[in-house]
Scaffold this active site. Sequence first.
Site, PDB file in Angstrom:
ATOM      1  N   SER A 121       0.819  -1.097   0.294  1.00  0.00           N
ATOM      2  CA  SER A 121       0.428  -0.152  -0.063  1.00  0.00           C
ATOM      3  C   SER A 121       0.911   1.557   0.293  1.00  0.00           C
ATOM      4  CB  SER A 121      -0.827  -0.197   1.367  1.00  0.00           C
ATOM      5  OG  SER A 121      -1.925   1.271   0.764  1.00  0.00           O
ATOM      6  N   ASP A 130      -9.281  -3.562  -6.320  1.00  0.00           N
ATOM      7  CA  ASP A 130      -7.824  -2.745  -5.782  1.00  0.00           C
ATOM      8  C   ASP A 130      -8.705  -1.366  -6.135  1.00  0.00           C
ATOM      9  OD1 ASP A 130      -6.724  -1.361  -4.207  1.00  0.00           O
ATOM     10  OD2 ASP A 130      -4.978  -2.730  -4.749  1.00  0.00           O
ATOM     11  N   HIS A 187      -7.639  -4.992  -1.555  1.00  0.00           N
ATOM     12  CA  HIS A 187      -6.375  -3.867  -0.504  1.00  0.00           C
ATOM     13  C   HIS A 187      -6.380  -4.371   0.661  1.00  0.00           C
ATOM     14  CE1 HIS A 187      -3.907  -0.283  -1.773  1.00  0.00           C
ATOM     15  NE2 HIS A 187      -4.345  -0.487   0.062  1.00  0.00           N
TER      16      HIS A 187
END
Length: 412
Positions: A198, A352, A382
């Site tokens: 991320s 995502d 995610h």
Amino acid sequence: MNMNSMLYLVGFLLATMCLLVLGVNVWVLIDDLRTIDVPPSVLHPVKLRILHYGFHLTTTWGNIFEKMKICSMSQFVCFVQDSLAPKENLGMFVKDLHFGTIPVRIFHPKAASSKPRRGIIFCHGGGALIGSLDSYHNLCAFLARETDSVLMSVGYRKLPYYHHPSLYYDCLNASIHFLNSLKVYGVDPSRVVICGDSIGGAVAAIVTQTLSSRTDIPKIRAQVLIYPVLQAFYFQSPSHLTNINIPFLTQEFFITCVCKYLAIDLSWKDTMLTGASISPSAWKKYEKWLSPENIPKRFKTEYRPPESPTPFNDAAYLETKHAMNVDISPLLADDKIITQLPEAFIVSLHWDIVRDDVLLYKKRLEDHGVPVTWHHVVDGFHGCMLLFDKKFFSFPCSVNIMHAVVSYIKGL
């Protein structure tokens, strides 16, 4: 006030508090059921709904406590997150250190080795808002053990007290310190990998770009970018328009993290999402890298381009243009930087919101001759990797990603 009145008041306050708690919890449940979309290919959809409800509930109470000035939302979420993640060292020597003022955690295999080990620099995710050394402890211990590596996890500064570029500078300086101290940790200078998920994946990419031309420290062997957030200003790509309510990175949570991290007033959120904050000259410069035309057709089956462009908002551009800086949006780095980068292992997730930015960065690297190993997870969402060891709350995609990352690093 007599005793009966006192008991009545206490009872009234307790009843009011219980009703408040129940009301908030029920409201969050209804809102979650109404707005959140569970992807059709994700296994265990009920489990995902339960997890996202817990996350939504935690952030909601965090926001309430923040408004009451009890603690910040991020502090409350981190407290809950860390409390639910008992640490296991998994055959590692674990030591907490400070590189200057930057907290780091070193994971070193207990078993003896006849030669220097590989090294891993790990930058955790969490939108610069949540995530910590503790919440990623088991993931880092597993990664270090399974790859027989010395791993350094960086405990960078986060919101609400620290904004960009604190996260970037902390990870950069910790990385330089580690690279200058490889002998101390018994690490082979030719086998150092930088890794992150991320926003941690974003900063891993940025640190790699920053250090790519340095000759005074060992070169990074490879970059492992796990569903990284690679740009923070263009939100009109197919995945940004179709995956807006997918756990755990919904559009609302994503744009809130972006604005808070970059110290942009939240009143600009809607303007940024429509693309009105991108100047015509900026789009002309970056369209060759960001255009949906660069994304494979199979990722655009549900994509419907906006019917007409949103009128440019000059005030919004002035407030948000720093989001285009390469120390925030590494997808926009100059070609001369991209060509110098080491090979990459890139994880993208079908469900995502930042999926397409990952695909675009993959294309940029490949177009400039940088070797890329691409791992696409069709049932991924995610944040799923962090659940790999959560037993009942783990998902096949979580284990899939961990095994793929371990396999790639072991093959270097």
